[in-house]
Design a protein around this motif. Structure first.
Motif, PDB file in Angstrom:
ATOM      1  N   HIS A   1       0.819  -1.227   0.000  1.00 22.86           N
ATOM      2  CA  HIS A   1       0.000   0.000   0.000  1.00 22.86           C
ATOM      3  C   HIS A   1       0.850   1.274   0.000  1.00 22.86           C
ATOM      4  CE1 HIS A   1      -3.248  -2.798   0.683  1.00 22.86           C
ATOM      5  NE2 HIS A   1      -2.683  -3.219   1.814  1.00 22.86           N
ATOM      6  N   ALA A   2       2.010   1.210  -0.641  1.00 22.77           N
ATOM      7  CA  ALA A   2       2.845   2.399  -0.777  1.00 22.77           C
ATOM      8  C   ALA A   2       2.190   3.361  -1.766  1.00 22.77           C
ATOM      9  CB  ALA A   2       4.236   2.020  -1.260  1.00 22.77           C
ATOM     10  N   ARG A   3       2.119   4.620  -1.409  1.00 27.62           N
ATOM     11  CA  ARG A   3       1.491   5.629  -2.266  1.00 27.62           C
ATOM     12  C   ARG A   3       2.429   6.802  -2.559  1.00 27.62           C
ATOM     13  NH1 ARG A   3      -1.072   2.022  -3.152  1.00 27.62           N
ATOM     14  NH2 ARG A   3      -3.316   1.635  -2.896  1.00 27.62           N
ATOM     15  N   ARG A   4       3.357   7.053  -1.655  1.00 28.76           N
ATOM     16  CA  ARG A   4       4.236   8.222  -1.785  1.00 28.76           C
ATOM     17  C   ARG A   4       5.681   7.736  -1.975  1.00 28.76           C
ATOM     18  NH1 ARG A   4       2.065  12.906  -0.333  1.00 28.76           N
ATOM     19  NH2 ARG A   4       3.993  13.747   0.576  1.00 28.76           N
ATOM     20  N   PHE A   5       6.226   7.976  -3.161  1.00 26.22           N
ATOM     21  CA  PHE A   5       7.523   7.425  -3.547  1.00 26.22           C
ATOM     22  C   PHE A   5       8.541   8.549  -3.749  1.00 26.22           C
ATOM     23  CE2 PHE A   5       4.421   4.298  -4.745  1.00 26.22           C
ATOM     24  CZ  PHE A   5       5.039   3.068  -4.682  1.00 26.22           C
ATOM     25  N   PHE A   6       9.723   8.367  -3.162  1.00 27.34           N
ATOM     26  CA  PHE A   6      10.833   9.291  -3.389  1.00 27.34           C
ATOM     27  C   PHE A   6      11.867   8.597  -4.270  1.00 27.34           C
ATOM     28  CE2 PHE A   6      14.622  11.742  -2.699  1.00 27.34           C
ATOM     29  CZ  PHE A   6      14.151  13.048  -2.522  1.00 27.34           C
ATOM     30  N   LEU A   7      12.350   9.306  -5.303  1.00 29.18           N
ATOM     31  CA  LEU A   7      13.264   8.734  -6.284  1.00 29.18           C
ATOM     32  C   LEU A   7      14.644   9.397  -6.168  1.00 29.18           C
ATOM     33  CD1 LEU A   7      10.843   8.916  -9.373  1.00 29.18           C
ATOM     34  CD2 LEU A   7      10.908   7.202  -7.541  1.00 29.18           C
ATOM     35  N   CYS A   8      15.704   8.600  -6.175  1.00 30.33           N
ATOM     36  CA  CYS A   8      17.047   9.177  -6.083  1.00 30.33           C
ATOM     37  C   CYS A   8      18.058   8.202  -6.667  1.00 30.33           C
ATOM     38  CB  CYS A   8      17.405   9.516  -4.630  1.00 30.33           C
ATOM     39  SG  CYS A   8      17.265   8.130  -3.471  1.00 30.33           S
ATOM     40  N   GLY A   9      19.217   8.740  -7.043  1.00 31.41           N
ATOM     41  CA  GLY A   9      20.231   7.865  -7.599  1.00 31.41           C
ATOM     42  C   GLY A   9      21.445   8.613  -8.104  1.00 31.41           C
TER      43      GLY A   9
ATOM     44  N   VAL B   1      11.211   4.568  -0.916  1.00 33.27           N
ATOM     45  CA  VAL B   1      12.260   5.256  -1.671  1.00 33.27           C
ATOM     46  C   VAL B   1      12.847   4.264  -2.668  1.00 33.27           C
ATOM     47  CG1 VAL B   1      13.986   4.754   0.110  1.00 33.27           C
ATOM     48  CG2 VAL B   1      14.422   6.571  -1.529  1.00 33.27           C
ATOM     49  N   LEU B   2      13.116   4.749  -3.878  1.00 36.13           N
ATOM     50  CA  LEU B   2      13.743   3.937  -4.923  1.00 36.13           C
ATOM     51  C   LEU B   2      15.150   4.480  -5.162  1.00 36.13           C
ATOM     52  CD1 LEU B   2      10.759   3.121  -5.277  1.00 36.13           C
ATOM     53  CD2 LEU B   2      11.114   3.175  -7.747  1.00 36.13           C
ATOM     54  N   PRO B   3      16.154   3.931  -4.467  1.00 37.47           N
ATOM     55  CA  PRO B   3      17.529   4.424  -4.639  1.00 37.47           C
ATOM     56  C   PRO B   3      18.259   3.671  -5.755  1.00 37.47           C
ATOM     57  CG  PRO B   3      17.423   2.963  -2.747  1.00 37.47           C
ATOM     58  CD  PRO B   3      16.057   2.951  -3.384  1.00 37.47           C
ATOM     59  N   TYR B   4      18.683   4.400  -6.776  1.00 35.85           N
ATOM     60  CA  TYR B   4      19.418   3.805  -7.892  1.00 35.85           C
ATOM     61  C   TYR B   4      20.826   4.384  -7.945  1.00 35.85           C
ATOM     62  CZ  TYR B   4      16.023   0.713  -9.960  1.00 35.85           C
ATOM     63  OH  TYR B   4      15.185  -0.346 -10.184  1.00 35.85           O
ATOM     64  N   PHE B   5      21.627   3.997  -6.938  1.00 37.62           N
ATOM     65  CA  PHE B   5      23.024   4.407  -6.881  1.00 37.62           C
ATOM     66  C   PHE B   5      23.899   3.256  -7.372  1.00 37.62           C
ATOM     67  CE2 PHE B   5      20.885   7.076  -3.763  1.00 37.62           C
ATOM     68  CZ  PHE B   5      21.370   8.334  -4.084  1.00 37.62           C
ATOM     69  N   LEU B   6      25.056   3.581  -7.897  1.00 42.99           N
ATOM     70  CA  LEU B   6      25.914   2.598  -8.545  1.00 42.99           C
ATOM     71  C   LEU B   6      26.897   1.975  -7.569  1.00 42.99           C
ATOM     72  CD1 LEU B   6      26.920   1.289 -11.219  1.00 42.99           C
ATOM     73  CD2 LEU B   6      28.482   3.242 -11.455  1.00 42.99           C
ATOM     74  N   GLY B   7      26.839   0.651  -7.420  1.00 46.68           N
ATOM     75  CA  GLY B   7      27.859  -0.111  -6.722  1.00 46.68           C
ATOM     76  C   GLY B   7      28.161   0.339  -5.308  1.00 46.68           C
ATOM     77  N   PHE B   8      29.400   0.785  -5.083  1.00 43.31           N
ATOM     78  CA  PHE B   8      29.801   1.215  -3.743  1.00 43.31           C
ATOM     79  C   PHE B   8      28.961   2.393  -3.255  1.00 43.31           C
ATOM     80  CE2 PHE B   8      33.907  -0.913  -4.860  1.00 43.31           C
ATOM     81  CZ  PHE B   8      33.952  -1.778  -3.779  1.00 43.31           C
ATOM     82  N   ASP B   9      28.467   3.230  -4.158  1.00 47.38           N
ATOM     83  CA  ASP B   9      27.607   4.348  -3.768  1.00 47.38           C
ATOM     84  C   ASP B   9      26.284   3.836  -3.207  1.00 47.38           C
ATOM     85  OD1 ASP B   9      29.666   5.821  -4.798  1.00 47.38           O
ATOM     86  OD2 ASP B   9      28.548   6.623  -6.503  1.00 47.38           O
ATOM     87  N   CYS B  10      25.820   2.707  -3.716  1.00 44.78           N
ATOM     88  CA  CYS B  10      24.587   2.098  -3.219  1.00 44.78           C
ATOM     89  C   CYS B  10      24.762   1.636  -1.771  1.00 44.78           C
ATOM     90  CB  CYS B  10      24.204   0.922  -4.121  1.00 44.78           C
ATOM     91  SG  CYS B  10      22.603   0.191  -3.743  1.00 44.78           S
ATOM     92  N   ILE B  11      25.915   1.056  -1.481  1.00 51.22           N
ATOM     93  CA  ILE B  11      26.203   0.653  -0.102  1.00 51.22           C
ATOM     94  C   ILE B  11      26.224   1.880   0.804  1.00 51.22           C
ATOM     95  CG2 ILE B  11      27.994  -0.293   1.413  1.00 51.22           C
ATOM     96  CD1 ILE B  11      28.779  -2.160  -0.877  1.00 51.22           C
ATOM     97  N   ALA B  12      26.896   2.938   0.377  1.00 53.63           N
ATOM     98  CA  ALA B  12      27.004   4.153   1.194  1.00 53.63           C
ATOM     99  C   ALA B  12      25.632   4.757   1.452  1.00 53.63           C
ATOM    100  CB  ALA B  12      27.914   5.165   0.497  1.00 53.63           C
ATOM    101  N   PHE B  13      24.763   4.805   0.433  1.00 55.97           N
ATOM    102  CA  PHE B  13      23.433   5.371   0.637  1.00 55.97           C
ATOM    103  C   PHE B  13      22.647   4.550   1.656  1.00 55.97           C
ATOM    104  CE2 PHE B  13      18.880   5.267  -0.078  1.00 55.97           C
ATOM    105  CZ  PHE B  13      18.565   6.606   0.073  1.00 55.97           C
TER     106      PHE B  13
ATOM    107  N   PHE C   1      13.233  -0.009  -2.248  1.00 54.21           N
ATOM    108  CA  PHE C   1      13.257  -0.973  -3.345  1.00 54.21           C
ATOM    109  C   PHE C   1      14.232  -0.508  -4.408  1.00 54.21           C
ATOM    110  CE2 PHE C   1      12.332  -1.669  -7.751  1.00 54.21           C
ATOM    111  CZ  PHE C   1      12.523  -3.038  -7.819  1.00 54.21           C
ATOM    112  N   SER C   2      15.025  -1.456  -4.966  1.00 53.05           N
ATOM    113  CA  SER C   2      15.904  -1.121  -6.078  1.00 53.05           C
ATOM    114  C   SER C   2      16.393  -2.394  -6.755  1.00 53.05           C
ATOM    115  CB  SER C   2      17.111  -0.314  -5.604  1.00 53.05           C
ATOM    116  OG  SER C   2      17.964  -0.004  -6.692  1.00 53.05           O
ATOM    117  N   SER C   3      16.498  -2.362  -8.072  1.00 50.94           N
ATOM    118  CA  SER C   3      17.165  -3.461  -8.774  1.00 50.94           C
ATOM    119  C   SER C   3      18.672  -3.249  -8.780  1.00 50.94           C
ATOM    120  CB  SER C   3      16.636  -3.589 -10.205  1.00 50.94           C
ATOM    121  OG  SER C   3      16.881  -2.412 -10.948  1.00 50.94           O
ATOM    122  N   ALA C   4      19.144  -2.151  -8.179  1.00 54.20           N
ATOM    123  CA  ALA C   4      20.578  -1.899  -8.034  1.00 54.20           C
ATOM    124  C   ALA C   4      21.156  -2.601  -6.814  1.00 54.20           C
ATOM    125  CB  ALA C   4      20.845  -0.396  -7.938  1.00 54.20           C
ATOM    126  N   VAL C   5      20.294  -3.228  -6.017  1.00 55.91           N
ATOM    127  CA  VAL C   5      20.731  -3.948  -4.815  1.00 55.91           C
ATOM    128  C   VAL C   5      20.846  -5.436  -5.156  1.00 55.91           C
ATOM    129  CG1 VAL C   5      20.061  -4.672  -2.489  1.00 55.91           C
ATOM    130  CG2 VAL C   5      19.728  -2.295  -3.206  1.00 55.91           C
TER     131      VAL C   5
END
Length: 349
Positions: A135-143, A195-207, A223-227
């Motif tokens: 039932h998520a309705r409010r999504f924040f996008l970042c990457g 939140v949908l965090p799409y950070f690359l590699g080591f940046d994903c770990i840091a976020f 949620f992210s397919s970058a994880v």
């Protein structure tokens, strides 16, 4: 006749260098298997591991050197999207180029055979599940600020709207930048559900570390397919609360084919190899895709091979032998909950 030389082009440094050990291991496993059979065109395969570096320019230069100096007959590239076109330009009409990782889905050059999943394939089932089940309705996008995260999150915007949700904010940081304070503050103040965090590699770990340190993990879904497994190994067990991922491959998939793949992987590299994951396994698939392409065309000529890019070819993956063409609905997409270092499959389609 000499050997067939294949270049496995991967970043060994920078944010995406996180996946280099598993990518190399999976590539070597595929080549060893092919050589134990009959090689390629009945010739031994010589695998060259080449560092793509941290930029599109370095990847393009590495590809050119592999062709002009090392004399490779084909390139299998697991590189970020910002490097794809530079490598394609270097390979154009000279050698085939197989592009293996998941990508945003923007049409790649006709001179590239893309074998990875698209953002639409990965995000569609996940956002539907987050909306209907959580039932998520409010999504924040970042990457990270380049074409893959921006392309993925552009698709996410449309999917969120389709399921009646709202995008509460969108923010990008340069690769290697780990000052997440503004993003985390905006997630809090907008009262985002996910939140949908799409950070690359080591940046994903840091976020993800910063996200948990800010006290958000207990009340905001991620949620992210970058994880993947490699990212999870960079986190503490407590830092995976309410964390979800989507992929066409997880090492936790229970199947006879994946079990056999993992047995071969551990036999080759011991009890503690680099963790099997989708980015690394894509290199295994990429080697087999290139082999199938060459065998189908019975040639190493890049122009002849390009005529076969859109055809369905039989190739080996960790999911077993399967027919595969370019992109679009080739195999299931799995949604998993990350629980410590385990990826528990909760849905697939």
């Amino acid at each position: 006749m000499g050997s067939v030389r294949i270049c496995l082009l991967i970043p060994q440094t920078g944010a995406a260098g996180l996946w280099a050990p598993s990518a190399e291991a999976c590539g070597r496993l595929a080549v060893d298997e092919l050589n134990r059979d009959s090689g390629l065109l009945r010739r031994h395969i010589d695998l060259r591991i080449v560092n793509a570096g941290e930029t599109g320019e370095s990847a393009g230069r590495a590809a050119r050197d592999a062709i002009e100096i090392d004399g490779v007959d084909g390139i299998v590239g697991m590189v970020p999207s910002f490097a794809r076109d530079r490598v394609a330009e270097a390979a154009r009409d000279r050698v085939p180029f197989i592009y293996t990782p998941q990508f945003e889905g923007l049409s790649p050059s006709q001179k590239v055979m893309a074998t990875g999943e698209t953002a639409d394939e990965l995000l569609g089932p996940a956002i539907h599940w987050l909306s209907e089940v959580k039932h998520a309705r409010r999504f924040f996008l970042c990457g990270s600020d380049y074409v893959w995260p921006r392309g993925c999150l552009q698709i996410a915007r449309a999917l969120i709207a389709r399921y009646g949700g709202t995008v509460t904010g969108e923010c990008y940081l340069p690769i290697g930048e780990h000052d997440f304070d503004e993003i985390l503050d905006r997630i809090k103040t907008t009262r985002s559900d996910a939140v949908l965090p799409y950070f690359l590699g080591f940046d994903c770990i840091a976020f993800n570390r910063a996200f948990c340190a800010a006290g958000l993990s207990s009340r905001v879904l991620r949620f992210s397919s970058a994880v993947d497994e490699t990212v999870a190994y960079g986190l503490e067990c407590s830092e995976t609360e309410n964390l979800y991922a989507a992929s066409s491959y997880f090492s936790s998939i229970r199947s006879r084919n994946n079990g056999a793949f993992l047995e071969r992987y551990h036999t080759a590299f011991g009890d503690s190899p680099p963790p099997a994951n989708a980015f690394g396994e894509s290199c295994y698939e990429g080697i087999y895709s290139l082999a199938a392409l060459i065998e189908e065309a019975a040639s190493l000529d890049a122009r002849k091979l390009a005529r076969h890019y859109g055809r369905t070819l039989q190739q080996r993956t960790a999911r077993g032998d399967q027919a595969q063409s370019v992109v679009g609905g080739r195999h299931p997409v799995y949604l998993a909950q990350v629980e410590g270092y385990d990826f528990s499959i909760i849905d697939w389609r």
